[in-house]
Design an enzyme around this catalytic site. Structure first.
Site, short mmCIF file in Angstrom:
data_model
loop_
_atom_site.label_atom_id
_atom_site.label_comp_id
_atom_site.label_asym_id
_atom_site.label_seq_id
_atom_site.Cartn_x
_atom_site.Cartn_y
_atom_site.Cartn_z
N ARG A 53 9.45 -30.38 16.18
CA ARG A 53 10.33 -31.15 15.28
C ARG A 53 11.38 -31.92 16.06
NH1 ARG A 53 10.87 -27.44 9.76
NH2 ARG A 53 8.71 -26.73 9.95
N LEU A 101 10.56 -18.25 5.11
CA LEU A 101 10.18 -18.14 6.52
C LEU A 101 10.26 -19.49 7.22
CD1 LEU A 101 9.74 -15.30 6.27
CD2 LEU A 101 7.34 -15.68 5.84
N ASP A 105 5.08 -18.57 1.94
CA ASP A 105 6.20 -18.35 2.86
C ASP A 105 7.55 -18.19 2.18
OD1 ASP A 105 6.39 -20.94 2.00
OD2 ASP A 105 6.85 -21.78 3.95
N GLU A 106 7.57 -18.04 0.86
CA GLU A 106 8.84 -17.85 0.17
C GLU A 106 8.75 -16.69 -0.81
OE1 GLU A 106 10.43 -21.43 -1.57
OE2 GLU A 106 9.68 -22.66 0.08
N TYR A 121 3.22 -21.07 9.27
CA TYR A 121 1.91 -21.10 9.96
C TYR A 121 2.12 -21.17 11.48
CZ TYR A 121 -0.42 -22.25 5.46
OH TYR A 121 -0.91 -22.25 4.18
#
Length: 482
Positions: free
Chosen positions: A101, A65, A156-157, A69
DNA sequence: TGGGGTTAT
DNA sequence: ATAACCC
C-alpha cells in the site's frame, strides 16, 4: 423526559413532528431543508433519544482484521513478510499488505496497474478461499469465547455485544478501582473521559475487553486487526477504521455527530449501497446532513417506508439492529469466472469441479443441503452484474447417500445441475458465459428436530441427557422420520 | 473487478 | 428467483 412515563414511542413521534414542523418552514432549495439552529435541535433530539433509559445502552465492538488474505499468506510463508505482497484473483489484486500500500497498490486494482505502480510486487493466487475461510472461523470462535454473541460480516469482520461482560466487570469493581479505570487505545476526537459518566465508564471497560480480544488474536492466531467500541453496530464499525492498522478506538456519545459527519458521502454509510446512493443522489441527497434533514415523508414515498426509516436513522448515527449470532453458515458456494465458456461440455466440466469442492465442504460440515442452486452470468457488453439462477430441492435419495457417505453422489448431482443449466441456457443456440457458481443451502442437521419443539426433547441425541450419556440414539433408530 | 456471504421481497 | 446489502 422520563421514558417510563409517556412511553418512548411518543418521543419518537415528537421528533418526527419536530422534523416535519421544521420542514414546513424550509427555506427554499429543496423540500426538507432546515436552518442551522434547527439542525442542532434535531441532533440534540436524536442524541437524547437513543440512550433513553441508560440501562438499555449497549457496548458493541467491531473487530476488523488488517488486510486479512495478505496476513494469512504471510503466516503461511514468512518470507513474504517484509515484501510488498498482493493477493491475486484472476486479473485483479484483491488485497495487499501495508508494504504494498505504501508503494501505491490499492484494493481491487488490476494486476497490470499494480505491477506498473510497483514492479517489485510479489503476487500470490488467492482464488481458493479455503485457508482464509478456516482462519476466519478461528477468529470468530476465539471471539465467541469472550461472548457467544458474535456476528460475522464477511471473512474479516466481527461484531461482539459486550454489554453483559461490561456490566459484570463493573459489578466486581471496588470504588477505588472504579476511579482508576483507564481507556485502552484511542478515544475518538481525543474527547476527555468523564469518570462520573456511566456511559463513558462502560465504553472504557469495553475498550479494555477489545484490547484483550486483539491480544488473544495475536497470541493465539498471529493476526493483527483494528477494533472500534461504541454504543451500536454502525458507530462501532465506523470508529474501528479511524486509526488504521492494528489500533483501536472508542467513541464516546458526545462525539457521535462528529463521527458520522466525517463521512464525505452517504455511500460511505454502511447500509447504504450502490443502488440506494444513486437514488438518493437523484433526490439531491449526497451528504449525511442532506439525508438527516430531508423530508421523511418524501423519502418514504421514494424508497419505501422500511428503507427510508432505516437509512434516515443511520444518518443520525442510530442503529438499533442487534448483534445477531451468525452460528454456522447458511450456505456453501463455489464460483469461478472466466473469459468465455460457450459449450455445454465445457460448462459441465466446470460445474463438476465446483461440485467436487463443495461436496468436500458439505461433508466436513455434517449438515445436509436440501437445496442446490446454479448461478451464471451471461456475457453482455453494456449491463453489469447480470446473474441469473435456478434452484431445486436435493432429491431425498441423494441426501441419504450424503448421510451414508461413500456412495457416488457426483453423478446424480451433475445431472440435476445440468438440468438447471439447460433451463437457463438454450444449448441449441450460441451462448457466452463468464461465470458459473454452485451453491448448497437450506442446510439441516440430518436430525430434523428443532430446539424448543417437542421433537427436540423427544430426540435422545439432542436432549441434554444424551450429551452426558453413554448411548446416543439416532433418529433413524427411533423411526421418527414418519 | 473476485469469490465469497447475508436478509428482504 | 431476484434484488439489495456486506466484505
Amino acid at each position: 423526559v422520563e421514558p417510563e412515563e409517556a412511553g418512548g414511542g411518543d418521543e419518537e413521534a415528537d421528533a418526527t413532528r419536530a422534523m416535519e414542523r421544521a420542514e414546513a418552514g424550509a427555506p427554499g432549495g429543496w423540500p426538507g431543508a432546515l436552518e442551522p439552529d434547527e439542525l442542532d435541535d434535531l441532533a440534540w433530539f436524536h442524541d437524547e433519544l437513543e440512550p433513553a433509559g441508560s440501562s438499555s445502552c449497549r457496548v458493541i465492538v467491531h473487530v476488523d482484521l488488517d488486510c486479512f488474505y495478505a496476513q494469512v499468506e504471510m503466516i503461511s510463508n514468512p518470507e513474504l513478510k517484509d515484501k510488498p505482497l498482493g493477493v491475486q484473483q484472476k486479473y485483479f489484486v484483491v488485497t495487499c499488505n501495508y508494504e504494498a500500500r505504501k508503494l501505491g497498490v490499492k484494493k481491487l486494482m488490476s494486476v497490470r496497474d499494480a505491477k506498473e505502480k510497483c514492479p517489485q510486487l510479489v503476487l500470490v493466487n488467492g482464488e481458493d478461499l479455503t485457508r482464509y475461510r478456516e482462519m476466519s472461523y478461528k477468529v470468530t470462535e476465539l471471539l465467541e469465547e469472550f461472548n457467544p454473541v458474535v456476528e460475522r460480516l464477511g471473512f474479516d469482520e466481527n461484531f461482539v455485544d459486550l454489554t453483559e461482560m461490561v456490566e459484570k466487570r463493573l459489578e466486581q469493581l471496588q470504588s477505588d478501582e472504579l476511579s482508576a479505570l483507564t481507556v485502552s487505545g484511542h478515544v475518538y476526537n481525543n474527547q476527555p473521559v468523564n469518570p462520573r459518566d456511566t456511559l463513558h465508564v462502560r465504553l472504557l471497560v469495553g475498550s479494555q475487553i477489545a484490547a484483550e480480544m486483539r491480544e488473544a488474536m495475536y497470541q493465539q492466531l498471529g493476526l493483527t486487526g483494528c477494533a472500534g467500541v461504541a454504543s451500536n453496530k454502525l458507530l462501532a464499525k465506523l470508529v474501528s477504521g479511524v486509526f488504521k492498522p492494528n489500533q483501536q478506538t472508542v467513541l464516546l456519545p458526545e462525539s457521535s455527530q462528529d463521527l458520522i459527519h466525517s463521512l464525505n458521502h452517504i455511500k460511505e454509510m454502511p447500509g447504504i449501497g450502490y443502488k440506494t446512493s444513486k437514488r438518493l443522489e437523484a433526490l439531491g441527497i449526497s451528504s449525511v446532513r442532506d439525508l438527516q434533514t430531508f423530508s421523511s415523508k418524501i423519502l418514504e414515498k421514494e424508497l419505501g417506508i422500511s428503507v427510508a426509516q432505516r437509512i434516515q436513522k443511520l444518518s443520525f448515527g442510530e442503529d438499533d439492529s442487534p448483534v445477531t449470532p451468525s452460528g454456522p453458515p447458511q450456505s456453501f458456494s463455489e464460483e469461478d469466472s472466466f473469459k468465455k465458456c460457450s459449450s455445454e461440455v465445457e460448462a459441465k466440466t466446470k460445474i463438476e469441479e465446483l461440485l467436487a469442492s463443495l461436496l468436500n465442504r458439505v461433508c466436513q460440515d455434517g449438515r445436509k443441503p436440501y437445496t442446490v442452486r446454479l448461478t451464471l452470468r451471461q456475457y453482455s457488453s453494456g449491463k453489469q452484474c447480470n446473474r441469473e439462477s435456478r434452484q431445486c430441492p436435493v432429491p431425498p435419495h441423494v441426501i441419504q447417500k450424503l448421510a451414508a457417505g461413500n456412495y457416488d453422489v457426483m453423478t446424480p448431482m451433475v445431472d440435476i445441475l445440468m438440468k438447471l443449466f439447460r433451463n437457463m441456457v438454450n444449448v441449441k443456440m450460441p451462448f457466452h458465459l463468464t461465470l458459473l457458481s454452485v451453491c448448497f443451502c437450506n442446510l439441516k442437521s440430518l436430525n430434523t428436530a428443532k430446539k424448543g419443539t417437542i421433537d427436540y426433547y423427544l430426540t435422545p441425541s439432542l436432549s441434554t441427557t444424551s450429551h452426558a450419556g453413554k448411548r446416543s440414539f439416532k433418529m433413524k433408530d427411533c423411526h421418527m422420520e414418519d
